[in-house]
Design a protein around this motif. Structure first.
Motif, short mmCIF file in Angstrom:
data_model
loop_
_atom_site.label_atom_id
_atom_site.label_comp_id
_atom_site.label_asym_id
_atom_site.label_seq_id
_atom_site.Cartn_x
_atom_site.Cartn_y
_atom_site.Cartn_z
N ILE A 243 47.90 -76.66 -84.60
CA ILE A 243 48.63 -76.60 -82.96
C ILE A 243 49.03 -75.02 -82.56
O ILE A 243 49.91 -74.89 -83.68
N GLN A 244 48.70 -74.51 -82.11
CA GLN A 244 48.48 -73.35 -81.40
C GLN A 244 50.33 -73.10 -80.82
O GLN A 244 50.35 -73.81 -80.03
N ALA A 245 50.54 -72.71 -81.28
CA ALA A 245 52.06 -72.31 -80.22
C ALA A 245 51.98 -71.21 -79.16
O ALA A 245 51.14 -70.04 -78.95
N PRO A 246 52.34 -71.97 -78.16
CA PRO A 246 51.97 -71.31 -76.81
C PRO A 246 52.81 -69.69 -76.51
O PRO A 246 54.22 -69.50 -77.73
N PRO A 247 52.38 -69.23 -75.93
CA PRO A 247 53.60 -67.41 -75.93
C PRO A 247 55.23 -67.85 -75.10
O PRO A 247 54.67 -69.22 -74.64
N VAL A 248 55.90 -67.04 -75.19
CA VAL A 248 57.66 -67.52 -75.17
C VAL A 248 57.70 -66.22 -74.44
O VAL A 248 57.17 -64.60 -74.62
N LEU A 249 58.79 -66.34 -73.73
CA LEU A 249 59.29 -65.74 -73.25
C LEU A 249 61.01 -64.99 -73.36
O LEU A 249 61.32 -66.46 -73.14
N GLY A 250 61.66 -64.09 -73.19
CA GLY A 250 62.87 -64.38 -73.38
C GLY A 250 63.70 -63.47 -71.94
O GLY A 250 63.00 -63.65 -70.41
N ASN A 251 65.00 -63.04 -72.22
CA ASN A 251 65.23 -62.51 -71.12
C ASN A 251 64.36 -61.44 -70.07
O ASN A 251 64.22 -60.36 -71.05
N GLN A 252 63.85 -60.97 -69.07
CA GLN A 252 62.70 -60.49 -68.61
C GLN A 252 63.38 -58.93 -68.31
O GLN A 252 63.10 -58.15 -68.37
#
Length: 553
Positions: free
Chosen positions: A7-16
């Motif tokens: 299972i590939q981990a998706p990209p994640v976003l933090g505080n932009q």
């Protein structure tokens, strides 16, 4: 037997805001320390919303699109439009965060536009293009503010710039008809005075974005006026009557578009819509010019914002995805690809915010003649160039995900589809190139642009690589100047307008990158300027017009 399912981990976003060192570096360089200290908490709050709540809601809300109900159960025409939950939440945030209010409150003088657009840059890519009505709202507020029409200023501008979500209005911008979008002078909408002297509008608007707004500015031709843009007048229209019914407006359908599908874009029939004349009864195209400066700045900043979002996702994925025995971020070709995209994004950012700074100066009355000339010439150039850069950069970022970038439920393809509108909205690339070249702006604009570039390049402080990059930028602009001095045939000028505009824009981007690197002394900023300098810069090459004609016969 043990499962070998991967299972590939998706990209994640933090505080932009916290995760964007280039934005923070720019603000530190261009804002007084006390201004930055005051606005930084709100930018960090927006950055958290953009990378957190709004981004999650965006993924969850992916399939929700606006709906139009034209008739109620009893056969009454109602033309009711419902927008998505994310749009309703975005409206609350936009008003309370002052995304329109900031430049009109002008708390920080000429820096207020920088504050506003830094917030817009953070908010935009998680808003499902709620920035579309915001751009038109800002444009309408500016246009009405300088119109001298005090009753409309008192009624509308206070609502357009309100921080209270329950009171805040947005505005539409109804210009496009079947006869043309960029050629608004061909408009067929009529303006007629009724027996009481009230203006009434009759006609069809083929493409009206954000039809759920409470008002709009539009163009119509008063009866008796001649053809062309000089025969048009600008009108203010409220979309609803006091009882909640539509004001002489029929919503014929919502547009089925390639992208920006969360934006309720409609085809309208105006059948006696009550309207107020904003200025005089002629030269409406001239009267909308303040709006175009604002909306083209929004287009430029949102282009850069999409570029940054796509890159953040691609870089996150590169740190998680493995191929050929290594993380993508460790593979030289992948690193080289992302580095080129980063340099393009930084150059586009600095050009967009150069336009924003000049707008702020003009509105605060703190602008020189040279800066005013620069503002006129870079407004169309910044819009056309950043939009084209955005499409190219976002497309490459989608490709960086491989097949996952092509699968809708990752939330990635919509980035490219929504970005594709940016070269079209507010004037196509060709129209804006002609705007920059053929309206006489370059006579004073080119010297002003060269002066600004020389100022920026002088900041290299003896760094040989930055000095060489700066010289490349100046050489490109000098080539444009020499070419123009030897070519005055209108057809030849028109055929080369796009190459001229893009060369000037890219040269200015490089000069601004050199300036930023020279001041910050960051090795990454120096690398960005040098990498940008290695890409094509001077695009003005001789093209045989007869060959062009033969190719499309």
């Amino acid at each position: 037997m043990h499962s070998t399912l991967f299972i590939q981990a998706p990209p994640v976003l933090g505080n932009q805001y916290g995760d964007d060192p280039f934005l923070r570096s720019y603000l530190q360089r261009r804002l007084p320390a006390e201004v930055l200290a005051e606005i930084e908490p709100s930018l960090a709050e927006l950055g958290a919303l953009a990378g957190g709540e709004l981004y999650r809601l965006q993924l969850e809300d992916r399939l929700n699109e606006p709906t139009l109900t034209q008739w109620d159960a009893w056969g009454n025409r109602v033309d009711r439009i419902e927008v998505s939950p994310l749009w309703r939440r975005a409206a609350e945030i936009a008003a309370s965060q002052g995304l329109i209010a900031i430049p009109y409150e002008r708390r920080h003088g000429r820096y207020s536009r920088i504050h506003q657009f830094a917030a817009v840059y953070l908010f935009h890519p998680s808003s499902d293009v709620y920035t579309c009505p915001l751009a038109m709202t800002d444009g309408a507020a500016r246009t009405l503010s300088v119109s001298g029409n005090q009753p409309l200023i008192d009624r509308a501008v206070t609502r357009l710039t309100s921080r209270d979500p329950a009171q805040a209005w947005t505005s539409g911008q109804w210009m496009t008809e079947s006869t043309g979008g960029s050629d608004v002078g061909a408009s067929l909408t009529r303006a007629v005075r009724d027996e009481s002297g009230q203006w009434r509008l009759y006609g069809k608007k083929w493409f009206t974005s954000a039809i759920t707004s409470q008002m709009a500015l539009t163009l119509a031709r008063p009866d008796g006026n001649g053809p062309g843009g000089s025969g048009l007048a600008m009108f203010y229209v409220e979309t609803h009557n006091a009882d909640g019914s539509l004001n002489g407006i029929r919503v014929e359908r919502l547009k089925d578009k390639l992208g920006t599908r969360k934006v309720p874009t409609a085809e309208l029939t105006l059948d006696g819509a009550r309207a107020e004349l904003v200025g005089d009864t002629r030269h409406g195209t001239r009267n909308i010019e303040p709006m175009l400066v604002v909306t083209r700045a929004w287009n430029s900043v949102t282009s850069v914002s999409f570029m940054r979002r796509a890159l953040m996702l691609a870089r996150s994925y590169a740190g998680q995805r493995s191929a050929f025995g290594a993380k993508l971020e460790a593979l030289p070709l992948h690193v080289d690809t992302l580095a080129g995209l980063e340099a393009e994004t930084r150059g586009a950012f600095l050009l967009a915010f150069e336009l924003v700074e000049l707008m702020g100066r003009q509105e605060a009355g703190d602008i020189t003649d040279s800066q005013r000339a620069l503002l006129r010439v870079i407004t169309p150039i910044a819009k056309l160039l950043t939009a084209k850069q955005a499409v190219a950069v976002v497309s490459e970022c989608i490709e960086a995900f491989g097949g996952a970038g092509y699968v809708e439920d990752t939330g990635l393809p919509v980035l490219l589809r929504d970005t594709q509108v940016l070269p079209i909205w507010e004037g196509t690339t060709n129209v804006l190139a002609l705007d920059a070249l053929l309206r006489g702006e370059l006579a004073v604009g080119l010297p002003a642009l060269r002066t600004r570039m020389e100022q920026g390049i002088s900041a290299h402080h003896g760094d040989a690589r930055l000095g060489a990059a700066g010289q490349l930028a100046l050489t490109a602009v000098e080539h444009v100047g020499q070419w123009l001095s030897h070519n005055d045939d209108p057809r030849r000028l028109q055929a080369n307008a796009r190459r001229i505009a893009m060369t000037l824009g890219r040269a200015l981007e490089l000069a601004l990158l050199v300036e930023h690197a020279g001041v910050s002394k960051s090795v990454a900023d120096v690398a960005a300027a040098c990498r940008f300098a290695a890409a094509p810069l001077d695009l003005l090459v001789d093209i045989n017009s007869e060959d062009s004609a033969r190719l499309i016969e």
